[in-house]
Write an enzyme that holds these catalytic residues in place. Structure first.
Site, PDB file in Angstrom:
ATOM      1  N   LYS A  61      28.534  34.329  45.899  1.00  0.00           N
ATOM      2  CA  LYS A  61      27.980  35.548  45.319  1.00  0.00           C
ATOM      3  C   LYS A  61      26.595  35.323  44.716  1.00  0.00           C
ATOM      4  O   LYS A  61      26.176  34.201  44.448  1.00  0.00           O
ATOM      5  CB  LYS A  61      28.953  36.123  44.287  1.00  0.00           C
ATOM      6  CG  LYS A  61      30.159  36.770  44.954  1.00  0.00           C
ATOM      7  CD  LYS A  61      30.989  37.601  44.020  1.00  0.00           C
ATOM      8  CE  LYS A  61      32.068  38.347  44.817  1.00  0.00           C
ATOM      9  NZ  LYS A  61      32.976  39.109  43.933  1.00  0.00           N
ATOM     10  N   ARG A  90      39.510  33.364  45.678  1.00  0.00           N
ATOM     11  CA  ARG A  90      39.180  34.042  46.943  1.00  0.00           C
ATOM     12  C   ARG A  90      37.861  33.454  47.446  1.00  0.00           C
ATOM     13  O   ARG A  90      36.823  33.600  46.796  1.00  0.00           O
ATOM     14  CB  ARG A  90      39.060  35.548  46.706  1.00  0.00           C
ATOM     15  CG  ARG A  90      38.755  36.358  47.955  1.00  0.00           C
ATOM     16  CD  ARG A  90      38.654  37.847  47.617  1.00  0.00           C
ATOM     17  NE  ARG A  90      38.396  38.659  48.786  1.00  0.00           N
ATOM     18  CZ  ARG A  90      37.184  38.929  49.268  1.00  0.00           C
ATOM     19  NH1 ARG A  90      36.098  38.444  48.652  1.00  0.00           N
ATOM     20  NH2 ARG A  90      37.045  39.686  50.348  1.00  0.00           N
TER      21      ARG A  90
END
Length: 282
Positions: free
Chosen positions: A225, A260
């Site tokens: 991210k 995740r």
């Protein structure tokens, strides 16, 4: 504290051994691998590779939720994910999660063999999603986000981000219980990168032990991210993989039970090593 997650009537004990959720983006525009697995065959091959690397869950999604992403219509999302879910289910018993905000997509995915609904809106985006969840025994991932993926970064304003995420989780657990959804079926996702600034993300990571509201396991999704690129001052997505591994280890030390990730093997190894060091006294 013991952490269990009930999925399809089976209890998964996450107290000592966490889970790795491998990401399968069947999309043309996901931020890290958009288009790479849009083809059904390639998506299935990738999913089975993640299983071979140690994935406990495959998270299959057909709509990008990156900041600014445009919505995908239901028919297109179904066209993308259903063939992949059916093919993967025919090849493995590994848990399958459907990453969707749409109740009809979730229902069709469950009928095709999915075991978990991962809804970035926390089952708020589609008024029928709670009914789909209540009529089944699947596992649920309830995430925190403000607004929609297209607008969320303009809404990243908090008095106290940790307290507000805690309150949100308390409210969602209460509302979902009233809808007939047992808390034991739910894991909580703070929504790193979803309506969060870099400072908000860091505060939430530091406060992970406080986010296991009502003893529910916490899922952390920080893989590749933007918060990593901001800290590293690099826009190259390839520079984000090893920092993701570091965050997997750190978040498990702080109490996260599910991660995740895009790269399963390295993160699975980091999880197992961290758990070995934590030992049974955690």
């Amino acid at each position: 504290m013991n952490f269990h997650w009930r999925i399809q009537g089976q209890d998964y004990d996450l107290t000592q051994r966490g889970m790795v959720m491998g990401i399968v983006n069947v999309t043309p525009d996901s931020f890290s691998d958009g288009g790479r697995y849009l083809d059904t065959g390639r998506a299935v091959e990738h999913a089975l590779t993640l299983v071979a690397e140690g994935a406990d869950i495959l998270d299959i999604g057909g709509e990008s939720t990156r900041p600014g992403a445009d919505p995908v219509d239901e028919a297109e999302e179904l066209k993308r994910v259903l063939p992949v879910i059916r093919a993967v289910r025919s090849e493995t018993k590994t848990l399958i999660s459907i990453d969707t905000m749409k109740a009809n997509v979730a229902r069709a995915a469950l009928e095709a063999g999915a075991d978990i609904i991962n809804d970035v809106t926390g089952l708020r985006g589609d008024p029928m999603m709670c009914r789909v969840a209540a009529e089944t025994e699947v596992g649920l991932v309830v995430m925190h986000m403000l607004g929609t993926p297209r607008t969320m970064q303009q809404q990243a304003v908090y008095e106290d981000v940790v307290a507000e995420v805690q309150t949100y989780f308390e409210e969602r657990l209460h509302i979902l219980a009233e809808q007939g959804i047992a808390p034991e079926r739910i894991v909580l996702d703070p929504g790193f990168g979803f309506a969060k600034t870099l400072e908000h993300n860091i505060s939430l990571m530091q406060a992970l032990p406080l986010l296991a509201v009502q003893g529910r396991p916490v899922l952390v999704g920080v893989s590749r991210k933007t918060l990593i690129s901001r800290l590293l001052e690099s826009d190259d997505v390839n520079d984000r993989d090893w920092p993701t591994v570091a965050l997997t280890s750190y978040s498990r030390e702080l109490g996260a039970r599910i991660v995740r990730v895009h790269q399963v093997k390295a993160n699975m190894e980091a999880l197992r090593m961290t758990e070995a060091i934590l030992g049974p006294k955690e």
